[in-house]
Design a protein around this motif. Sequence first.
Motif, PDB file in Angstrom:
ATOM      1  N   LEU A   1       0.838  -1.198   0.000  1.00  0.00           N
ATOM      2  CA  LEU A   1       0.000   0.000   0.000  1.00  0.00           C
ATOM      3  C   LEU A   1       0.876   1.253   0.000  1.00  0.00           C
ATOM      4  CD1 LEU A   1      -3.089   0.202   0.178  1.00  0.00           C
ATOM      5  CD2 LEU A   1      -2.844   0.586   2.625  1.00  0.00           C
ATOM      6  N   GLU A   2       0.464   2.261  -0.768  1.00  0.00           N
ATOM      7  CA  GLU A   2       1.189   3.539  -0.745  1.00  0.00           C
ATOM      8  C   GLU A   2       0.634   4.363   0.412  1.00  0.00           C
ATOM      9  OE1 GLU A   2       3.687   5.613  -0.904  1.00  0.00           O
ATOM     10  OE2 GLU A   2       3.883   5.235  -3.053  1.00  0.00           O
ATOM     11  N   LEU A   3       1.370   4.346   1.520  1.00  0.00           N
ATOM     12  CA  LEU A   3       0.877   5.038   2.717  1.00  0.00           C
ATOM     13  C   LEU A   3       0.768   6.547   2.505  1.00  0.00           C
ATOM     14  CD1 LEU A   3       2.304   3.554   5.997  1.00  0.00           C
ATOM     15  CD2 LEU A   3      -0.059   3.969   5.375  1.00  0.00           C
ATOM     16  N   MET A   4       1.663   7.078   1.677  1.00  0.00           N
ATOM     17  CA  MET A   4       1.656   8.529   1.464  1.00  0.00           C
ATOM     18  C   MET A   4       0.363   8.979   0.772  1.00  0.00           C
ATOM     19  SD  MET A   4       3.992  10.005   2.933  1.00  0.00           S
ATOM     20  CE  MET A   4       4.728   8.963   4.165  1.00  0.00           C
ATOM     21  N   THR A   5      -0.123   8.146  -0.134  1.00  0.00           N
ATOM     22  CA  THR A   5      -1.395   8.476  -0.776  1.00  0.00           C
ATOM     23  C   THR A   5      -2.509   8.480   0.273  1.00  0.00           C
ATOM     24  OG1 THR A   5      -0.690   7.429  -2.799  1.00  0.00           O
ATOM     25  CG2 THR A   5      -3.052   7.769  -2.541  1.00  0.00           C
TER      26      THR A   5
END
Lengths: 571, 448
Positions: free
Chosen positions: A235-239
């Motif tokens: 998962l892209e946590l920043m998104t």
Amino acid sequence: MTLKRSIAIYWALLLIPTLIMVVVAFRLLSHEQERISRQALELASGRGQAICETIHITVEGVEDSLTASLVAIDPDRLVNTLTRWERTNPLVRNVFVWQEGAPLAYPVPGMESTMEERRFIRRYDSLFSKRIAWESNPGASSEEKAPQTTRKTVDTLGNVSQTTRETAQRGRQALLDLARPEKRVAVVAQGLGAVPSGERFQPRSGWIPWFAENRLFILGWVKVAEQGPVFGIELELMTLLSRLGTDLPRFTEPGIAYALVDGNNEIVHLSGKVDGGQKPAAVLNVSPLLPHWQVHVFLDDSNRDGGRGFFFVSLILLGIFVAAIVSGGALMTWQAHINKKDALEKTSFVSSVSHELKTPLTSIRMYGELLQSGRISAPEKVAHYLAVIVAESQRLTRLVNNVLDFSRLEQDRKTYHVDRVDLVELVIAMVERHGIRIRAAGMEPGVFLPDGPLMVRTDRDAMEQVVVNIIDNAVKYAAEGKRLTFVLTDANSGFYELRISDRGPGIPREHRQRIFDKFHRIDTSLTARKPGSGLGLSIARSIARDLGGDIGFEPVKQGGSAFIVGIKKDE
Amino acid sequence: MKPIGKAFFAMALVVGLGLSLVTTWAEGGEAKVVCRVETDRKVLPAGGPQNVVIKVSLDAPLAPSAMERPRVNLALVLDRSGSMTGAKIERAREAAIEALKRLGPGDLFSLVVYDDTIDTVVPAQGIENIEGIIRKIRQITPGGSTALFGGVSQGAAEIRKNLGRDYVHRIVLLSDGLANVGPRTPEDLGRLGAALIKEKISVTTIGVGTDYNEDLMARLSQKSDGNIYFVESSDDLPMIFAAELGDVLNVVATQVRLFIDMPKGIKPLGIVGRQGRIRGGQVELSMNQLYGGQEKYALVEVAIPASTTGSTMEVATARVVYDNPFTKRRETVTARSVARFSDSSAAVERSTNKDVIREYQLNLNALSQEKAIALSDSGREEAAVDELKQSAAKLKKVGIMYKDSVLLEQAEALDIQAETIKQKGMSKKSRKVLRTESYQMKNQQKSK
């Protein structure tokens, strides 16, 4: 004594209930204050909880949707689909395909991978080399997620404005849409769930919070066939953060701030203002899906002051209230004290005056009866008796005049007949007229006068009364001094001064201020050695002032008193 | 003529006609990106295996003036933290207004300002009410700390309102300080950039003064394929905004992906300056967008097997796939390169492609600059100076060899820079100059 005691009782009755009231009010206020502070904190914590739940539900929804999407991928186009996701879906940071017991099928270590993919491989090396079991991760599988209901979130958001709530909902929907890269997934996933669980392999899936490189990563995986590969996404946590940050409800009350804090205790999202080093008032765990992430609720000083304000305003009001009670009580006590003193003085005045009236009357009656009986025949005796009767009735007249003058002065009804008067002649006449009385009391009058006449405009009778009252006073109390001196001088200050001084016992220091007050007597007891009404000096001063002058008192050095009468000069 | 021959002829005719039609249309304003594949020498020395540098250039055509340009969805993200007081915020406001005035009808504008909180001053909207927007811009005053991540996120949220439609999406971030609220490592901001480009949002960063975090800004731009600028004096801001807007309004290709295929026997060794992946004989790169008149290129080092004199060999075939925002069509362009081998060293010498060599050297220099920054960061300032000096010496040597003035100028500038760092240490400014230059070089940024 009784006066003092009654004052003490007044004060006790006033102060004790006031003190009790103050203590009780203070305690009530403290409790109320505490309640307000607690309520503010509870409210803020409630909001913080709402934020936590919003995040939890969003992340949970994203993870569930992604899992469903992963399950629905066509196995023949697995790598293609996954790499397309990686290229186009902001929620997907990395993708992987792994067959148990074999090296990673995708991404392939080496030149075929981008730097990011090589880091990914290093990051999860322990997982793919099976040094760490896939499903033993705490909170990893979707079944272990904390059961929290969506309903509650909406409720706890409570008084957050409708638009904010809508933004939050829309933001979550947008993220959920992102988590469904394939439009038909939802249907397919549902269809899949509807398949009766027979000999068919039940897809297994999970989400692993993974700590590496001193930060959190989240890896989602599925396994759809018994012999098939494990595949999934990182998962892209920043998104997630970027979207959550802008879509979280904004609370704009002053003095309250909410911070989303990651596992390293770094603020990743902040709503409101926080001073450096400020301690959070409440700390809430965000979600088991984001382990160690917390929402910190900050209440700043201004917020607490807002609550304190209530306390301080109440205290000020209480203070004003108590001050009003005490000052009102003091005023009433003082008034009561004055009234009581007045009553006492009047009683004493009445008895003094009665006594004063009785003495000359007794003499007059006694000598009158003697003369009436006819037994007194010696002419010198008769003359003497008559002289006594005349003197006593003069004394009686003066007394009655004083009482009458007093009441006139009190009611401001005294009238003056101003005329030109020679003070020198007046003093000489007064000493002549009262010389007998002064000498009879055992004093020798001495008179010192200027050479020429001192003409003033004044009321002769009134002026005489002033002097008579002073002479009376001296005759009554200072006879033992043997001397009564009259000195008339020009004080060069707009006034002539008549100084009448005796060599008597003088006036005790504590009475000097009050000798001109009405009814004031140094010895107030009924058994006083000297009779008197306590009016003489008071009347003398009133008259002197009415005529534009004044009377003062000065102790004489060698003992005795001096009364100074100031008489206004002619303009 | 046999029937098959007839059919073939007819088909050729149709294709020919079609081609000529396409050509005429192209002249009318739909020129394609031109792709070229070159080696550093057209004639390679025959003999044993050798390494060769391949340059694949993409020449973007000028934006057709007759056609309507793609509409722009611009989000301006302004730092209004306490440090932006005085002239800086003044210039930033002017620059924002400057940017706004260059937009046309149909374009979208939004403005987000951030300190420790984030405010959307102008939500995404057309520019019909330009006076109202300008008034709002003039009201911006500097405030507290710096929530850069949140600011960019909010800018992205404004962009996202019109994401599905045909716009060139762009966030322009202007900051003069260090981010101190929210995620603030270059790594995190890089990931944000990487996520945003997937939504076709690019972030251009403008660093003002010498206190901002250039690594963070560079990474954000790099990962999202935006431009990067270092502005020492805020006076230059309006100019920079104008240049940036010029670029944004001039996008002629988006979603650019480049595939370079090598025939069997030729092995790609590495990509110089850019990120990409090498799958066996295929190199894959993405460049995202091209501006009108811009040349972007990729440099790939390959190993070529042994050869005999006089022979020819196909070295690489390049395929470019991109979206044309004017025609809203997906285009593909291909090119190939064939190398000849010769024994004559004079022929090899003569065939040298100075252009390829220059760009190769400049890219190597960019990598050296980054290495120097890394060395200086780890406290090894002397090694950093040495690295820069060596790179300068190499540039000079190659420059003299090929009589290339660009390389010689660059060598001199770098030498002076190295000397300054040696005397005064790595200043904030030097670091920013190195970081910005190296990024601009690697990305072939048009506006500098």
